[in-house]
Write a protein that holds these residues in place. Sequence first.
Motif, PDB file in Angstrom:
ATOM      1  N   PHE A  72       0.822  -1.215   0.000  1.00  0.00           N
ATOM      2  CA  PHE A  72       0.000   0.000   0.000  1.00  0.00           C
ATOM      3  C   PHE A  72       0.857   1.267   0.000  1.00  0.00           C
ATOM      4  O   PHE A  72       0.719   2.137  -0.867  1.00  0.00           O
ATOM      5  CB  PHE A  72      -0.915  -0.061   1.235  1.00  0.00           C
ATOM      6  N   VAL A  73       1.761   1.379   0.959  1.00  0.00           N
ATOM      7  CA  VAL A  73       2.555   2.614   1.081  1.00  0.00           C
ATOM      8  C   VAL A  73       3.605   2.694  -0.031  1.00  0.00           C
ATOM      9  O   VAL A  73       3.867   3.774  -0.576  1.00  0.00           O
ATOM     10  CB  VAL A  73       3.220   2.684   2.478  1.00  0.00           C
ATOM     11  N   TYR A 126       6.842  -9.289  -2.827  1.00  0.00           N
ATOM     12  CA  TYR A 126       6.719 -10.567  -2.117  1.00  0.00           C
ATOM     13  C   TYR A 126       5.259 -10.750  -1.723  1.00  0.00           C
ATOM     14  O   TYR A 126       4.643  -9.778  -1.269  1.00  0.00           O
ATOM     15  CB  TYR A 126       7.583 -10.573  -0.846  1.00  0.00           C
ATOM     16  N   ASP A 156      12.305 -12.347  -0.502  1.00  0.00           N
ATOM     17  CA  ASP A 156      11.817 -12.701   0.827  1.00  0.00           C
ATOM     18  C   ASP A 156      12.875 -12.235   1.827  1.00  0.00           C
ATOM     19  O   ASP A 156      13.990 -12.756   1.845  1.00  0.00           O
ATOM     20  CB  ASP A 156      11.611 -14.228   0.918  1.00  0.00           C
ATOM     21  N   LEU A 157      12.499 -11.270   2.644  1.00  0.00           N
ATOM     22  CA  LEU A 157      13.454 -10.673   3.595  1.00  0.00           C
ATOM     23  C   LEU A 157      14.006 -11.677   4.591  1.00  0.00           C
ATOM     24  O   LEU A 157      15.025 -11.424   5.229  1.00  0.00           O
ATOM     25  CB  LEU A 157      12.738  -9.604   4.410  1.00  0.00           C
ATOM     26  N   LEU A 172      10.231  -0.621   3.864  1.00  0.00           N
ATOM     27  CA  LEU A 172       8.796  -0.683   4.180  1.00  0.00           C
ATOM     28  C   LEU A 172       8.314  -2.107   4.427  1.00  0.00           C
ATOM     29  O   LEU A 172       7.301  -2.307   5.100  1.00  0.00           O
ATOM     30  CB  LEU A 172       7.972  -0.132   3.002  1.00  0.00           C
ATOM     31  N   SER A 203       2.354  -6.234   8.219  1.00  0.00           N
ATOM     32  CA  SER A 203       1.918  -4.916   8.692  1.00  0.00           C
ATOM     33  C   SER A 203       0.595  -4.961   9.467  1.00  0.00           C
ATOM     34  O   SER A 203       0.145  -3.939   9.959  1.00  0.00           O
ATOM     35  CB  SER A 203       1.772  -3.975   7.498  1.00  0.00           C
ATOM     36  N   TYR A 261       3.401  -7.489  16.704  1.00  0.00           N
ATOM     37  CA  TYR A 261       3.770  -6.483  15.702  1.00  0.00           C
ATOM     38  C   TYR A 261       4.548  -5.332  16.364  1.00  0.00           C
ATOM     39  O   TYR A 261       5.639  -4.959  15.927  1.00  0.00           O
ATOM     40  CB  TYR A 261       2.503  -5.959  15.024  1.00  0.00           C
ATOM     41  N   LYS A 269       8.562  -4.035  15.880  1.00  0.00           N
ATOM     42  CA  LYS A 269       8.950  -2.686  15.468  1.00  0.00           C
ATOM     43  C   LYS A 269       9.862  -2.060  16.525  1.00  0.00           C
ATOM     44  O   LYS A 269      10.837  -1.396  16.202  1.00  0.00           O
ATOM     45  CB  LYS A 269       7.708  -1.822  15.230  1.00  0.00           C
TER      46      LYS A 269
HETATM   47  O1  A2R Z   1       2.114  -9.409   3.292  1.00  0.00           O
HETATM   48  P1  A2R Z   1       2.187  -9.284   1.794  1.00  0.00           P
HETATM   49  O2  A2R Z   1       2.145 -10.578   1.072  1.00  0.00           O
HETATM   50  O3  A2R Z   1       1.200  -8.284   1.238  1.00  0.00           O
HETATM   51  O4  A2R Z   1       3.655  -8.695   1.433  1.00  0.00           O
HETATM   52  C1  A2R Z   1       4.105  -7.543   2.127  1.00  0.00           C
HETATM   53  C2  A2R Z   1       5.614  -7.453   2.133  1.00  0.00           C
HETATM   54  N1  A2R Z   1       6.210  -8.541   2.919  1.00  0.00           N
HETATM   55  C3  A2R Z   1       7.429  -9.028   2.672  1.00  0.00           C
HETATM   56  N2  A2R Z   1       8.391  -8.640   1.810  1.00  0.00           N
HETATM   57  C4  A2R Z   1       9.521  -9.343   1.792  1.00  0.00           C
HETATM   58  N3  A2R Z   1       9.756 -10.423   2.560  1.00  0.00           N
HETATM   59  C5  A2R Z   1       8.820 -10.853   3.437  1.00  0.00           C
HETATM   60  N4  A2R Z   1       9.066 -11.951   4.202  1.00  0.00           N
HETATM   61  C6  A2R Z   1       7.596 -10.137   3.520  1.00  0.00           C
HETATM   62  N5  A2R Z   1       6.447 -10.295   4.244  1.00  0.00           N
HETATM   63  C7  A2R Z   1       5.622  -9.321   3.871  1.00  0.00           C
HETATM   64  O5  A2R Z   1       5.830  -6.140   2.621  1.00  0.00           O
HETATM   65  C8  A2R Z   1       3.756  -6.232   1.439  1.00  0.00           C
HETATM   66  O6  A2R Z   1       3.903  -6.297   0.040  1.00  0.00           O
HETATM   67  C9  A2R Z   1       4.807  -5.295   2.028  1.00  0.00           C
HETATM   68  C10 A2R Z   1       4.210  -4.407   3.089  1.00  0.00           C
HETATM   69  O7  A2R Z   1       3.095  -3.766   2.513  1.00  0.00           O
HETATM   70  P2  A2R Z   1       1.682  -3.642   3.243  1.00  0.00           P
HETATM   71  O8  A2R Z   1       1.360  -4.898   3.987  1.00  0.00           O
HETATM   72  O9  A2R Z   1       0.716  -3.122   2.229  1.00  0.00           O
HETATM   73  O10 A2R Z   1       1.992  -2.554   4.343  1.00  0.00           O
HETATM   74  P3  A2R Z   1       1.972  -0.956   4.200  1.00  0.00           P
HETATM   75  O11 A2R Z   1       0.694  -0.462   4.731  1.00  0.00           O
HETATM   76  O12 A2R Z   1       2.432  -0.570   2.856  1.00  0.00           O
HETATM   77  O13 A2R Z   1       3.070  -0.586   5.301  1.00  0.00           O
HETATM   78  C11 A2R Z   1       4.418  -0.234   4.986  1.00  0.00           C
HETATM   79  C12 A2R Z   1       5.189  -0.121   6.291  1.00  0.00           C
HETATM   80  C13 A2R Z   1       5.234  -1.436   7.067  1.00  0.00           C
HETATM   81  O14 A2R Z   1       6.528  -1.555   7.629  1.00  0.00           O
HETATM   82  C14 A2R Z   1       4.198  -1.249   8.148  1.00  0.00           C
HETATM   83  O15 A2R Z   1       4.474  -2.044   9.276  1.00  0.00           O
HETATM   84  C15 A2R Z   1       4.322   0.241   8.433  1.00  0.00           C
HETATM   85  O16 A2R Z   1       4.581   0.830   7.152  1.00  0.00           O
HETATM   86  O17 A2R Z   1       3.142   0.780   8.954  1.00  0.00           O
END
Ligand code: A2R
Length: 350
Positions: A23-24, A52, A75-76, A97, A101, A168, A172
């Motif tokens: 999203f962000v 991912y 994959d992080l 990012l 989340s 969560y 963080k």
């Molecule tokens: O959960 P998914 O399948 O939508 O993938 C998310 C991705 N992600 C990963 N990327 C690499 N390796 C992983 N193991 C892994 N697990 C999840 O990070 C998604 O594409 C991205 C985060 O995007 P959203 O879930 O849409 O979060 P948003 O709202 O864009 O937040 C960005 C940052 C995050 O650090 C939040 O915790 C913070 O702002 O509020």
Amino acid sequence: MMSASSKHPGKPLRVLITGATGFVGRHLIAYLEAEEKRNKSGRRLEITGTCYPERPDECPDFRAAAPRVMLLPLDLRDPGAVSVAVAACRPDRIFHLAAISRVRASWDLRRETIETNLMGTFHLFEAARLRAPSARILFISSSDVYGEQGPRRMPLRENSPLSAVSPYGFTKLSAEELAVFYARMEKMAIVIARPFTHTGPGQGPDFVCSDWARQIAVIEAAANGKKNGGPAAVLKVGNLSVRRDYSDVRDIVRAYALLLEKGKSGEAYNVCSGKSLALREILRMLVEKSRAKIAVKVDPDRVRQADIPLLAGSYARITRETGWRPRYDLETTLSDLLKYWRKKVRGPAK
Ligand code: A2R
């Protein structure tokens, strides 16, 4: 801003965005590209984004919106893959990012959340230390690091007490400590952003405002635009007394770009609106925008375990150090969110 102060006029500025297809990430890319266009005398950006779990060819809408961005599947949790990605990109700037989340989901996904949000961040810092030591990094933390604080502590400032109350929030908080450690001991430039709740077009339905806007769009589509005809349709909600400090995602990404350039290494910055509203109030604003008759019903499944009752932040520090202030009002944000869902529910024009 990012491309303005250029010591290397001919060389592009290489930017790595983890979680770019989230999203962000999408809003951040739109903002950076628009700024680059506006500031023609600045450095050209070469943006690499990670995705991912999808592969680059599984993100056709992303490709259409940001054709210049190079997409890397990553994959992080895999340290070798993170190292290869950072070495391939050789970034000057990193926006970190990527994360699990969703706060509620983190209770059921404890291991995955810790492995992604904490260990994934460790892998990224290590890769940057070895492969891109002079990169400036922005670590996206969260207001959830403050946990439950009483009303007398509001608005929260960066030096307010920290106490996570969800897996969560814990990840963080601990990843912030890691960022401070790397900044201090490895002399890396790592700035910490603490965004409070944010929403806007493109947010997934796991987040409360987006969930309500989606439900309203679905109800409207079923009612076929007739406000007064038929019985009211039910909109399901969780705990409405929770108070949050809501920002527009477009304000948030502008803050991120400024923080990465102007923030102090090892320091945290709140990014928020400075106003706290009960979810009940936000629901009222959204329902008022609806074209259908709606009845609100509390659904126990939507009432969160250990919901933080009150979060309100002060953005004095980021204003002082970068000049950032919020620009969007919540009415505009919610209208844009509802427009986004109406379009999505209608589907592509035939
Ligand atoms: O959960 P998914 O399948 O939508 O993938 C998310 C991705 N992600 C990963 N990327 C690499 N390796 C992983 N193991 C892994 N697990 C999840 O990070 C998604 O594409 C991205 C985060 O995007 P959203 O879930 O849409 O979060 P948003 O709202 O864009 O937040 C960005 C940052 C995050 O650090 C939040 O915790 C913070 O702002 O509020």
